[in-house]
Design a protein around this motif. Structure first.
Motif, PDB file in Angstrom:
ATOM      1  N   VAL A  85     138.055  41.752  43.185  1.00 50.18           N
ATOM      2  CA  VAL A  85     136.913  40.925  43.604  1.00 50.18           C
ATOM      3  C   VAL A  85     136.830  39.594  42.859  1.00 50.18           C
ATOM      4  N   ILE A  86     137.478  39.546  41.684  1.00 49.55           N
ATOM      5  CA  ILE A  86     137.559  38.250  40.984  1.00 49.55           C
ATOM      6  C   ILE A  86     139.014  38.070  40.573  1.00 49.55           C
ATOM      7  N   GLU A  87     139.544  36.911  40.873  1.00 50.80           N
ATOM      8  CA  GLU A  87     140.922  36.633  40.484  1.00 50.80           C
ATOM      9  C   GLU A  87     140.984  35.236  39.879  1.00 50.80           C
ATOM     10  N   VAL A  88     141.369  35.178  38.613  1.00 46.07           N
ATOM     11  CA  VAL A  88     141.380  33.916  37.881  1.00 46.07           C
ATOM     12  C   VAL A  88     142.829  33.571  37.543  1.00 46.07           C
ATOM     13  N   PHE A  95     143.043  36.467  34.812  1.00 48.58           N
ATOM     14  CA  PHE A  95     142.715  37.899  34.813  1.00 48.58           C
ATOM     15  C   PHE A  95     142.185  38.287  36.180  1.00 48.58           C
ATOM     16  N   LYS A  96     142.075  39.613  36.377  1.00 47.98           N
ATOM     17  CA  LYS A  96     141.524  40.134  37.628  1.00 47.98           C
ATOM     18  C   LYS A  96     140.424  41.125  37.333  1.00 47.98           C
ATOM     19  N   VAL A  97     139.427  41.176  38.201  1.00 48.97           N
ATOM     20  CA  VAL A  97     138.365  42.181  38.103  1.00 48.97           C
ATOM     21  C   VAL A  97     138.364  42.969  39.406  1.00 48.97           C
ATOM     22  N   LYS A  98     138.349  44.294  39.257  1.00 49.51           N
ATOM     23  CA  LYS A  98     138.407  45.167  40.447  1.00 49.51           C
ATOM     24  C   LYS A  98     137.006  45.566  40.905  1.00 49.51           C
ATOM     25  N   SER A  99     136.926  45.868  42.167  1.00 50.36           N
ATOM     26  CA  SER A  99     135.660  46.271  42.774  1.00 50.36           C
ATOM     27  C   SER A  99     135.066  47.501  42.085  1.00 50.36           C
ATOM     28  N   GLY A 100     133.768  47.454  41.807  1.00 52.28           N
ATOM     29  CA  GLY A 100     133.055  48.622  41.287  1.00 52.28           C
ATOM     30  C   GLY A 100     133.219  48.881  39.812  1.00 52.28           C
ATOM     31  N   GLU A 101     133.897  47.970  39.106  1.00 50.38           N
ATOM     32  CA  GLU A 101     134.068  48.228  37.677  1.00 50.38           C
ATOM     33  C   GLU A 101     133.084  47.406  36.833  1.00 50.38           C
ATOM     34  N   GLY A 157     137.154  36.807  47.265  1.00 51.60           N
ATOM     35  CA  GLY A 157     138.117  36.181  48.180  1.00 51.60           C
ATOM     36  C   GLY A 157     137.813  34.726  48.492  1.00 51.60           C
ATOM     37  N   LEU A 158     136.729  34.181  47.913  1.00 53.20           N
ATOM     38  CA  LEU A 158     136.328  32.798  48.201  1.00 53.20           C
ATOM     39  C   LEU A 158     136.701  31.905  47.019  1.00 53.20           C
ATOM     40  N   ASP A 159     137.049  30.670  47.323  1.00 54.79           N
ATOM     41  CA  ASP A 159     137.592  29.754  46.325  1.00 54.79           C
ATOM     42  C   ASP A 159     136.473  28.973  45.625  1.00 54.79           C
ATOM     43  N   ILE A 160     136.368  29.123  44.286  1.00 55.13           N
ATOM     44  CA  ILE A 160     135.266  28.450  43.568  1.00 55.13           C
ATOM     45  C   ILE A 160     135.389  26.920  43.617  1.00 55.13           C
ATOM     46  N   SER A 161     136.573  26.408  43.963  1.00 60.25           N
ATOM     47  CA  SER A 161     136.741  24.947  43.991  1.00 60.25           C
ATOM     48  C   SER A 161     136.627  24.362  45.394  1.00 60.25           C
ATOM     49  N   LYS A 162     136.340  25.217  46.372  1.00 59.71           N
ATOM     50  CA  LYS A 162     136.263  24.727  47.754  1.00 59.71           C
ATOM     51  C   LYS A 162     134.793  24.558  48.122  1.00 59.71           C
ATOM     52  N   ARG A 163     134.403  23.332  48.430  1.00 63.03           N
ATOM     53  CA  ARG A 163     132.985  23.045  48.714  1.00 63.03           C
ATOM     54  C   ARG A 163     132.377  23.995  49.734  1.00 63.03           C
ATOM     55  N   SER A 164     133.135  24.250  50.798  1.00 63.14           N
ATOM     56  CA  SER A 164     132.568  25.064  51.889  1.00 63.14           C
ATOM     57  C   SER A 164     132.391  26.534  51.481  1.00 63.14           C
ATOM     58  N   ASP A 165     133.006  26.932  50.359  1.00 60.90           N
ATOM     59  CA  ASP A 165     132.859  28.334  49.921  1.00 60.90           C
ATOM     60  C   ASP A 165     131.683  28.541  48.951  1.00 60.90           C
ATOM     61  N   SER A 183     118.432  39.042  38.854  1.00 59.15           N
ATOM     62  CA  SER A 183     119.813  38.780  39.303  1.00 59.15           C
ATOM     63  C   SER A 183     120.175  39.622  40.527  1.00 59.15           C
ATOM     64  N   LEU A 184     119.367  40.639  40.802  1.00 57.75           N
ATOM     65  CA  LEU A 184     119.687  41.544  41.921  1.00 57.75           C
ATOM     66  C   LEU A 184     118.895  41.257  43.197  1.00 57.75           C
ATOM     67  N   VAL A 185     118.013  40.238  43.154  1.00 58.66           N
ATOM     68  CA  VAL A 185     117.100  40.050  44.304  1.00 58.66           C
ATOM     69  C   VAL A 185     117.831  39.885  45.633  1.00 58.66           C
ATOM     70  N   ASN A 186     118.987  39.220  45.601  1.00 54.59           N
ATOM     71  CA  ASN A 186     119.715  38.981  46.863  1.00 54.59           C
ATOM     72  C   ASN A 186     120.705  40.100  47.175  1.00 54.59           C
ATOM     73  N   ASP A 187     120.536  41.243  46.518  1.00 59.03           N
ATOM     74  CA  ASP A 187     121.403  42.404  46.713  1.00 59.03           C
ATOM     75  C   ASP A 187     122.882  42.013  46.625  1.00 59.03           C
ATOM     76  N   PRO A 188     123.267  41.404  45.479  1.00 55.28           N
ATOM     77  CA  PRO A 188     124.632  40.869  45.362  1.00 55.28           C
ATOM     78  C   PRO A 188     125.685  41.967  45.216  1.00 55.28           C
ATOM     79  N   GLU A 189     126.931  41.576  45.507  1.00 55.58           N
ATOM     80  CA  GLU A 189     128.037  42.533  45.341  1.00 55.58           C
ATOM     81  C   GLU A 189     128.597  42.479  43.920  1.00 55.58           C
ATOM     82  N   VAL A 190     128.543  41.277  43.331  1.00 58.13           N
ATOM     83  CA  VAL A 190     129.044  41.090  41.965  1.00 58.13           C
ATOM     84  C   VAL A 190     127.909  40.520  41.128  1.00 58.13           C
ATOM     85  N   ILE A 191     127.724  41.064  39.916  1.00 57.69           N
ATOM     86  CA  ILE A 191     126.663  40.561  39.043  1.00 57.69           C
ATOM     87  C   ILE A 191     127.280  40.055  37.752  1.00 57.69           C
TER      88      ILE A 191
END
Ligand SMILES: Nc1ncnc2c1ncn2[C@@H]1O[C@H](COP(=O)(O)OP(=O)(O)OP(=O)(O)O)[C@@H](O)[C@H]1O
Ligand SMILES: [Mg+2]
Length: 312
Positions: A7-10, A28-34, A68-76, A149-157
């Motif tokens: 879910v996070i790939e740096v 580094f990478k972060v996996k879903s649910g960890e 899966g979204l690019d932190i440097s891409k404006r539209s993302d 931090s959870l108000v928008n029911d986020p997937e990653v916190i």
């Protein structure tokens, strides 16, 4: 079991502030649910990294993807922001709003949001829902911060040092909330300088020192790789135990409280120590073996201890 989704790939991320390289080519990478811990002392580059992933600071170079979204891409950017939760370092909210009022206010910022009472249940603070924020203890304030931090029911916190400065009981209260979040399937990215927090909570950890990641893996794996030797502890052994063991073993220390600590270098060290203490009829309270902890990992990686966030 299917491989967990990343879910996070740096990749080779760098952040410079003028001449200072605060984040120096990290990947580094972060996996879903960890629960992923990003661990390092003051000034190591934790906040800078988290805030780049939260799209609040712009990287100097390198890239990162969140969900899966690019932190440097404006539209993302707005897509990322709608799917992540953020608890900034040293967070505070409206002093004169109650817990429920605060959560209602922050919920109102998002079209789709969780109900205030549902959030209060998640942080286990039903009995405090009508208390003003300013009248809560530090630990409860942090739990409100997690709820916000959870108000928008986020997937990653992303939680930046959520337990810094809290007493042990309050820290455990926050830990329980984070463990519940993990159980509910959320991915938690946590920065910390507490080694016991890493050991208790983290599925994976990256250790950052002066902007560089110096070790990464499960806490257990890093403890066996970098933790060093097990230690023999002779509680209440005092001077007499110290003298006897000093003749038989390397690295023996007498602590101010009278405990004697000796590094175990080989299997025979233990039986030798035991025999020597018996032969010399030395008096002591207890004989035990202490495994390495994440503190040892950090000490061996950095050559220093962290005390209240600072390297010493
Ligand atoms: N906006 C900024 N401008 C200039 N330098 C900065 C800025 N933000 C951070 N720094 C510097 O970058 C380095 C990394 O800071 P950062 O806040 O990311 O560390 P940290 O690991 O979060 O530390 P702490 O545990 O104290 O929160 C530090 O030397 C800090 O002084
Ligand atoms: Mg910080």
């Amino acid at each position: 079991m299917p491989a967990k989704e990343t879910v996070i790939e740096v990749n080779s991320l760098v952040k410079k502030y003028g001449a200072l390289t605060a984040v120096d080519n990290i990947s580094f990478k972060v996996k879903s649910g960890e629960i992923f811990a990003f661990c390092g002392p003051n000034g190591a580059g934790k906040t800078t990294t988290v805030e780049m992933l939260e799209c609040l600071r712009v990287p100097t170079s390198g890239s990162a993807k969140v969900l899966g979204l690019d932190i440097s891409k404006r539209s993302d950017l707005s897509k990322i922001r709608s799917r992540i939760g953020v608890l900034p370092q040293e967070f505070n909210t409206f002093e004169l709003l109650t817990v429920r009022e605060s959560l209602k206010f922050f919920g109102g910022v998002f079209d789709k949001h969780l109900d205030a009472d549902e959030l209060i249940k998640i942080i286990d603070m039903e009995e405090y829902s009508n208390i003003l924020y300013k009248n809560l203890s530090g630990g409860l304030k942090q739990r409100v911060g997690v709820a916000i931090s959870l108000v928008n029911d986020p997937e990653v916190i992303f939680l930046d040092e959520p337990t810094t400065g809290l007493d042990p009981k309050a820290r455990r209260g926050v830990w329980e909330v984070l463990q519940d979040l993990k159980k509910s399937g959320k991915t938690v990215f946590l920065t910390t300088h507490y080694m016991d927090e890493v050991e208790t909570l983290a599925d994976n950890v990256a250790v950052i020192l002066s902007g560089k990641i110096v070790a990464e893996g499960t806490p257990r794996r890093l403890i066996s790789k970098y933790g060093g030797h097990q230690t023999l502890v002779v509680e209440g052994g005092g001077e007499s135990t110290y003298k006897v063991l000093k003749n038989r073993m390397k690295d023996v220390e007498l602590e101010p409280n009278g405990d004697v600590l000796a590094k175990i270098h080989s299997k025979s060290d233990l039986s030798d120590a035991f025999t020597a203490l018996n032969e010399n009829k030395v008096d002591y309270d207890r004989f035990s073996v202490r495994g390495a902890t994440f503190d040892d990992v950090f000490l061996n990686l950095s050559g220093k201890k962290i005390v209240e966030g600072k390297l010493e």
